[in-house]
Design a protein around this motif. Structure first.
Motif, short mmCIF file in Angstrom:
data_model
loop_
_atom_site.label_atom_id
_atom_site.label_comp_id
_atom_site.label_asym_id
_atom_site.label_seq_id
_atom_site.Cartn_x
_atom_site.Cartn_y
_atom_site.Cartn_z
N ARG A 1 11.44 -3.90 -5.12
CA ARG A 1 10.17 -4.55 -5.42
C ARG A 1 10.28 -6.07 -5.42
N SER B 1 8.59 3.71 -13.40
CA SER B 1 8.27 2.32 -13.76
C SER B 1 8.07 1.47 -12.51
N LEU B 2 7.35 0.40 -12.67
CA LEU B 2 7.09 -0.48 -11.52
C LEU B 2 8.38 -0.93 -10.85
N GLU C 1 -1.18 -7.78 -4.52
CA GLU C 1 -1.57 -7.08 -5.75
C GLU C 1 -1.56 -5.55 -5.52
N LEU D 1 2.12 -4.34 -5.17
CA LEU D 1 2.99 -4.47 -6.35
C LEU D 1 2.48 -3.73 -7.58
N THR D 2 1.22 -3.28 -7.54
CA THR D 2 0.72 -2.55 -8.72
C THR D 2 0.41 -1.08 -8.40
N PRO E 1 0.28 2.62 -8.53
CA PRO E 1 0.60 3.41 -9.73
C PRO E 1 1.91 4.20 -9.56
N TRP F 1 -8.51 2.41 -9.88
CA TRP F 1 -7.52 1.44 -9.39
C TRP F 1 -7.74 1.16 -7.88
N ILE G 1 -8.99 -2.52 -6.44
CA ILE G 1 -8.06 -3.26 -5.55
C ILE G 1 -8.70 -3.43 -4.17
#
Ligand SMILES: Cc1cc2nc3c(=O)[nH]c(=O)nc-3n(C[C@H](O)[C@H](O)[C@H](O)COP(=O)(O)OP(=O)(O)OC[C@H]3O[C@@H](n4cnc5c(N)ncnc54)[C@H](O)[C@@H]3O)c2cc1C
Length: 447
Positions: A213, A248-249, A330, A333-334, A336, A386, A390
């Motif tokens: 990431r 987790s991200l 965005e 990187l976000t 889910p 989401w 986005i």
């Protein structure tokens, strides 16, 4: 033909018939009055007659893979073509004829035996019906173009129950619409006639580079910089997905994947070597010039898009002049955590070529798509919100979207462009003035 009627059938059997072949667990609540399982053109002509007699609309299902589940409509007659499988290859002309329920993999397996390839869908079990009608973003689309561009002719049954051959010489308007109208096609396709290409004679090779990431910008800017000079027969994609335990991200990874469809190994090696020589440091995993196959590509897609999950997808064609890395940051990187994925698929050089005159016409250098995927129904609203939020921001930098991976809720011009949407609406009015076919759910064309 077999009719499963809501009123007289066992409710479990009726429900199974209604949902047969549907990929997405996220389904509209609508149900047809009956499901007609058809296995011939005569069955379809009879179904059209029945629909007129009972004053019902007709919905069509081929492979059942439309993300929005276009085939479920309230109180319609659902024509399920899923069991009608016919395919023939004319090796002299390099043409295959196939019924719409034939899947990408079935087509590919059949034509590869004769050393041909077709730019079919990446997912093995997408039906030709929906895929080709909406355009078809298939193998090596960046150079081989939209799959519908390889449509030589199409056999259609109209709202009046007439059987027509449509090509560049006859019924040209339906032939025009069959290349891009998607769920807004005013007829039922019974057969596609497809122009094949010679298969890569020495096989397929691939290279892949997986970045963490933290290296999003480095990896993406590298991939973007390669496109203008990368060999045209090398398909490129950057996919964001979760590795590790996907919770987790920090588990987010970016796979930059190159698949060479070049005719010879030496050309494939030289194309992939250029990529290898410029790759940024920091990969988690990488491979170079690996022997690959369509079976392996299909299997990867099968793993990446699990069955029995809830999908909500959307996509855009980004404006060629935007800062792509920034516009998509965005979203990438976000994403889910879990099984969702997002991908950037460059369409250059095809995006700069003049397209044939056909219904499909909105494209750009950069296609971006999100597949939000969840296992529990109660998670769907969160994933959907989401994606919608986005995509709402990304749309400010976009020129349109591909109807194939969309929920179809934008105005027609977003999918077809103003002029083509108007022409499509006129063709729709000409061939289905009485609206026998359910067509698109929300993007109303027939106004
Ligand atoms: C896991 C997955 C991966 C995918 N990958 C790709 C990809 O790589 N490239 C790509 O371009 N798309 C891809 N898609 C999108 C897919 O191609 C479309 O959703 C397509 O519509 C599926 O076709 P189908 O026949 O299976 O769907 P269906 O749900 O059976 O059909 C969709 C609609 O198309 C119309 N239609 C279908 N058949 C006919 C017919 N015979 N006559 C008239 N109208 C008809 C009807 O309106 C029908 O409701 C993918 C979808 C999934 C779920």
């Amino acid at each position: 033909m077999h009719i499963v009627h809501r009123e007289s059938e066992d409710p479990t059997k009726y429900e199974m018939a209604c949902l047969s072949g549907i990929f997405n667990l996220r389904r509209p609540p609508h149900r047809p009055v009956a499901v007609i399982q058809v296995t011939s053109a005569d069955d379809i002509i009879e179904a059209v007659r029945l629909a007129h007699q009972q004053q019902c609309q007709i919905a069509v299902r081929s492979g059942g893979h439309s993300m929005a589940v276009w085939s479920l409509h309230p109180d319609s007659l659902l024509l399920d073509m899923g069991k009608w499988k016919e395919l023939a290859v004319d090796t002299d002309r390099g043409i295959t004829t196939a019924t719409p329920s034939i899947t990408s993999k079935e087509l590919s397996d059949a034509v590869m035996q004769h050393d041909f390839i077709f730019p079919g869908g990446h997912c093995p079990d997408v039906g030709l019906g929906g895929f080709l009608l909406q355009g078809g973003m298939g193998l090596n689309a960046r150079n081989w173009g939209w799959a519908c561009e390889s449509l030589a002719a199409v056999e259609v049954i109209t709202a009046q129950g007439k059987q027509l051959l449509c090509n560049a010489q006859q019924n040209e308007d339906l032939y025009w619409a069959a290349r891009g109208a998607g769920p807004a096609f005013p007829g039922i396709v019974t057969k596609f006639h497809l122009q094949l290409r010679p298969a890569p004679a020495q096989g397929i090779r691939s290279s892949g580079y997986i970045y963490p990431r933290a290296l999003y910008r480095t990896a993406f800017e590298w991939a973007l910089s390669l496109i203008p000079q990368t060999d045209h027969n090398t398909e490129v994609v950057m996919v964001a997905h979760y590795g590790g335990d996907r919770t987790s991200l920090d588990d987010l990874q970016f796979l930059v994947y190159f698949v060479s469809m070049e005719a010879t190994m030496s050309k494939a090696q030289s194309a992939l070597q250029q990529v290898q020589d410029t790759r940024p440091a920091g990969t988690l995993v990488e491979w170079f010039y690996q022997e690959d196959s369509l079976d392996r590509l299909y299997n990867n897609q099968h793993q990446a898009n699990p069955h029995s999950h809830y999908y909500y997808t959307d996509n855009v064609f980004l404006d060629n002049d935007v800062d792509v890395t920034l516009s998509l940051e965005e979203a990438f990187l976000t994403l889910p955590p879990g099984k969702s994925s997002a991908f950037w698929y460059p369409m250059y050089p095809h995006s700069r070529r003049v397209l044939p005159d056909m219904a499909f016409g909105v494209q750009s250098d950069h296609h971006f798509c999100i597949y939000s995927i969840c296992e529990a129904e109660n998670e769907v609203p969160r994933y959907r919100t989401w994606v919608d939020e986005i995509m709402g921001r990304i749309r400010l930098h976009a020129v349109g979207a591909y109807i194939g991976e969309s929920h179809g809720s934008h105005p027609p011009s977003w999918y077809w462009g103003e002029e083509r949407a108007d022409r499509l609406a006129a063709i729709y009015r000409k061939w289905d003035a009485g609206r026998l076919f359910t067509g698109v759910q929300s993007a109303e064309l027939n106004n």
